[in-house]
Design an enzyme around this catalytic site. Structure first.
Site, mmCIF file in Angstrom:
data_model
loop_
_atom_site.group_PDB
_atom_site.id
_atom_site.type_symbol
_atom_site.label_atom_id
_atom_site.label_comp_id
_atom_site.label_asym_id
_atom_site.label_seq_id
_atom_site.Cartn_x
_atom_site.Cartn_y
_atom_site.Cartn_z
ATOM 1 N N GLN A 1 4.196 -7.265 -4.485
ATOM 2 C CA GLN A 1 5.422 -8.028 -4.262
ATOM 3 C C GLN A 1 5.737 -8.068 -2.771
ATOM 4 O O GLN A 1 5.678 -7.042 -2.084
ATOM 5 C CB GLN A 1 6.606 -7.407 -5.004
ATOM 6 C CG GLN A 1 7.884 -8.229 -4.856
ATOM 7 C CD GLN A 1 9.078 -7.602 -5.541
ATOM 8 O OE1 GLN A 1 9.698 -6.688 -4.995
ATOM 9 N NE2 GLN A 1 9.413 -8.078 -6.734
ATOM 10 N N CYS B 1 16.429 -8.443 -4.802
ATOM 11 C CA CYS B 1 16.876 -7.113 -4.385
ATOM 12 C C CYS B 1 18.275 -7.182 -3.762
ATOM 13 O O CYS B 1 18.502 -7.929 -2.806
ATOM 14 C CB CYS B 1 15.898 -6.513 -3.379
ATOM 15 S SG CYS B 1 16.376 -4.841 -2.847
ATOM 16 N N LYS C 1 10.775 -13.261 -8.561
ATOM 17 C CA LYS C 1 11.830 -12.500 -9.226
ATOM 18 C C LYS C 1 13.176 -12.822 -8.585
ATOM 19 O O LYS C 1 13.313 -12.774 -7.354
ATOM 20 C CB LYS C 1 11.552 -10.998 -9.139
ATOM 21 C CG LYS C 1 12.499 -10.170 -10.022
ATOM 22 C CD LYS C 1 11.952 -8.768 -10.262
ATOM 23 C CE LYS C 1 12.743 -8.066 -11.365
ATOM 24 N NZ LYS C 1 14.109 -7.735 -10.954
ATOM 25 N N GLY D 1 16.615 -6.602 -17.154
ATOM 26 C CA GLY D 1 17.956 -6.059 -16.957
ATOM 27 C C GLY D 1 18.558 -5.437 -18.197
ATOM 28 O O GLY D 1 18.608 -6.069 -19.256
#
Length: 321
Positions: A72, A102, A143, A205
């Site tokens: 990533q 993030c 993401k 999540g």
């Protein structure tokens, strides 16, 4: 869970390092896992940087148990994100993942991660340039969260990612400002985003149990889920979901912690493992009462050897059930 569903091990910065990935992929059947992010600024990173964060590159881009690993990357420059993506692929990464989710202050402060959810056009530029640079044959995943302070741009962001050439998108069902508040999880919006896309959508999540996974799959209408904090709370959660395994006993978890405490790691601070074991126990205590008691007992221990010795003593003194 249907056999065609995928379960992916999430990237968790400062938590899911190489050693923990090795352990978790040995005791779970994951389709692939993603590294902690490689921070990209304004230069091409060295091979050593990639190998340090992803030692699996020495093993053909797989963990010792054979699980593919995807590097990533995180940054805001389309050019340098693309150049470093090419390098990661050349070194053996199983595709590329881009982090736009993030919420950490240091990441936001450098205008990376979830910061870019405010700028869908820049997200498109980054994904597009990475795709052009790595070519069409390698997987490119992205993401995200549902937005910065609200979800008003989530459809625009997801469409930009698909139009830019991503193969799949992982969506954490909260905004940046939601943080990790349990009551803010929103799997239904993931389903609404999915209706507008043709690429696979991975839901992420607040999956801490088999029941959570079933609810997530039903509400998000996805075939794929990504496990993060939940897999640290119950270390075999992926196999519980996939294969209906029972949760590991505390004795089995203790064996995992001993294995982790006995492992060596290069190029890190001396107190690395002691801090990481305490961190893992903080997750485990949500399910295992023994972890809470153990965390209290080792708070004052500082060295890896001290903690390893303590864990072994606990193992030897526990009754055999």
């Amino acid at each position: 869970m249907k056999q065609n569903n995928r379960i992916i091990l999430a990237p968790m910065e400062g938590v899911l390092d190489y050693q923990v990935r090795q352990i978790l992929t040995e005791i779970n059947q994951f389709d692939y896992c993603v590294t902690e992010f490689v921070r990209v600024t304004h230069h091409q990173l060295s091979n050593r940087t990639f190998y340090r964060l992803c030692p699996e590159l020495y093993n053909g881009g797989k963990t010792s148990s054979g699980t593919p690993i995807r590097v990533q990357i995180l940054g805001q420059s389309p050019q340098w994100m693309a150049e470093n993506a090419v390098k990661a692929i050349e070194l053996g990464s199983f595709g590329i993942d881009i982090n736009f989710g993030c919420p950490a202050k240091t990441v936001i402060g450098s205008q990376g991660g979830a910061y870019l959810l405010q700028y869908p056009e820049q997200i498109f530029n980054i994904v597009s340039q990475v795709r052009q640079s790595i070519g069409r044959s390698d997987i490119l995943s992205v993401k995200i969260r549902l937005g910065w302070s609200n979800k008003s741009h989530c459809y625009e962001i997801a469409n930009a990612i698909e139009c830019a050439g991503a193969n799949e998108i992982a969506i954490h069902g909260r905004t940046k400002e939601d943080g990790y508040k349990a009551d803010k999880i929103d799997w239904q919006t993931i389903a609404q985003i999915k209706q507008n896309l043709t690429i696979p959508v991975i839901a992420n999540g607040e999956i801490f149990s088999v029941e959570d996974a079933q609810k997530c799959i039903a509400q998000s209408q996805t075939q794929d889920i990504m496990l993060g904090r939940g897999i640290l709370t119950i270390p075999n959660l992926a196999n519980m979901i996939r294969n209906k395994q029972p949760a590991l006993s505390w004795s089995q978890v203790l064996e995992i912690l001993i294995h982790y405490a006995s492992s060596s790691i290069n190029d890190v601070k001396p107190l690395y493992h002691s801090a990481r074991i305490k961190q893992w126990l903080a997750y485990l205590k949500q399910y295992y009462v023994e972890a809470s008691e153990m965390l209290q007992s080792i708070r004052t221990l500082k060295s890896q050897q001290e903690i390893y010795t303590f864990l072994k003593q606990q193992q030897m003194t526990r009754p055999i059930l």
